[in-house]
Design a protein around this motif. Structure first.
Motif, short mmCIF file in Angstrom:
data_model
loop_
_atom_site.label_atom_id
_atom_site.label_comp_id
_atom_site.label_asym_id
_atom_site.label_seq_id
_atom_site.Cartn_x
_atom_site.Cartn_y
_atom_site.Cartn_z
N TYR A 38 0.81 -1.22 0.00
CA TYR A 38 0.00 0.00 0.00
C TYR A 38 0.84 1.26 0.00
O TYR A 38 0.43 2.28 -0.56
CB TYR A 38 -0.96 -0.02 1.18
N GLU A 39 2.00 1.22 0.61
CA GLU A 39 2.87 2.39 0.61
C GLU A 39 3.31 2.71 -0.82
O GLU A 39 3.24 3.86 -1.26
CB GLU A 39 4.10 2.13 1.48
N ASP A 40 3.73 1.69 -1.56
CA ASP A 40 4.13 1.91 -2.95
C ASP A 40 2.94 2.33 -3.81
O ASP A 40 3.09 3.12 -4.75
CB ASP A 40 4.75 0.64 -3.53
N SER A 41 1.77 1.83 -3.48
CA SER A 41 0.57 2.22 -4.20
C SER A 41 0.28 3.71 -4.04
O SER A 41 0.03 4.41 -5.02
CB SER A 41 -0.62 1.40 -3.71
N ALA A 42 0.36 4.20 -2.80
CA ALA A 42 0.13 5.63 -2.54
C ALA A 42 1.20 6.49 -3.21
O ALA A 42 0.89 7.55 -3.76
CB ALA A 42 0.07 5.89 -1.05
N VAL A 43 2.44 6.04 -3.16
CA VAL A 43 3.53 6.80 -3.77
C VAL A 43 3.32 6.93 -5.28
O VAL A 43 3.48 8.02 -5.85
CB VAL A 43 4.89 6.14 -3.45
N ASN A 44 2.95 5.85 -5.92
CA ASN A 44 2.74 5.90 -7.38
C ASN A 44 1.53 6.75 -7.75
O ASN A 44 1.53 7.39 -8.80
CB ASN A 44 2.64 4.50 -7.95
N LEU A 45 0.51 6.76 -6.90
CA LEU A 45 -0.62 7.66 -7.17
C LEU A 45 -0.18 9.12 -7.05
O LEU A 45 -0.63 9.97 -7.81
CB LEU A 45 -1.77 7.38 -6.21
N GLY A 46 0.71 9.40 -6.11
CA GLY A 46 1.23 10.76 -5.97
C GLY A 46 2.05 11.17 -7.18
O GLY A 46 1.96 12.30 -7.66
N ILE A 47 2.87 10.25 -7.68
CA ILE A 47 3.67 10.55 -8.86
C ILE A 47 2.77 10.75 -10.07
O ILE A 47 3.03 11.61 -10.92
CB ILE A 47 4.70 9.43 -9.11
N ALA A 48 1.68 9.99 -10.14
CA ALA A 48 0.74 10.16 -11.25
C ALA A 48 0.15 11.56 -11.25
O ALA A 48 -0.09 12.14 -12.32
CB ALA A 48 -0.36 9.11 -11.17
N LEU A 49 -0.07 12.13 -10.07
CA LEU A 49 -0.61 13.49 -10.02
C LEU A 49 0.40 14.53 -10.53
O LEU A 49 0.00 15.57 -11.03
CB LEU A 49 -1.00 13.85 -8.58
N ILE A 50 1.68 14.22 -10.41
CA ILE A 50 2.69 15.16 -10.90
C ILE A 50 2.58 15.31 -12.42
O ILE A 50 2.72 16.41 -12.94
CB ILE A 50 4.10 14.69 -10.49
N VAL A 51 2.35 14.22 -13.11
CA VAL A 51 2.21 14.29 -14.58
C VAL A 51 0.72 14.45 -14.92
O VAL A 51 0.06 13.53 -15.35
CB VAL A 51 2.83 13.06 -15.28
N ASP A 52 0.24 15.64 -14.69
CA ASP A 52 -1.16 15.99 -14.92
C ASP A 52 -1.60 15.55 -16.31
O ASP A 52 -1.01 15.95 -17.31
CB ASP A 52 -1.28 17.50 -14.77
N PRO A 53 -2.65 14.70 -16.41
CA PRO A 53 -3.05 14.19 -17.71
C PRO A 53 -3.82 15.20 -18.57
O PRO A 53 -4.09 14.94 -19.73
CB PRO A 53 -3.96 13.00 -17.36
#
Length: 91
Positions: A38-53
């Motif tokens: 879950y920690e890696d899951s939250a981190v990757n969701l945060g990184i996804a927000l950085i690259v605004d689609p």
């Protein structure tokens, strides 16, 4: 003297790359969530927000309501996963 003002239209290639990266990080987050990391899951969701689609040249106030809602829900899911992880496994 050079002007640092960016053009009003975004590069279409940049938007496509951002959408691909956003989707990849969301899928990676889903994978980590399903495997129990879950920690890696939250981190990757945060990184996804950085690259605004969406079009990054549009200010937050001028974006359509559904885009703002999408990004806010994304942020809330990320924070929710982080809080659940922290309460379960944190100090």
């Amino acid at each position: 003297m050079r002007s640092t003002h960016q053009s009003a239209s975004a590069n279409p290639l940049s938007n496509k790359v951002n959408r691909i990266l956003y989707g990849a990080f969301v899928l990676l987050s889903l994978y980590f969530g399903l495997t129990g990391s879950y920690e890696d899951s939250a981190v990757n969701l945060g990184i996804a927000l950085i690259v605004d689609p969406f079009d990054q040249t549009v200010r937050w106030d001028n974006r359509p309501r559904w885009q703002r809602g999408w990004l806010i829900v994304h942020l809330l899911i990320m924070v929710g996963i982080g809080v659940v992880y922290w309460r379960t496994f944190g100090a």
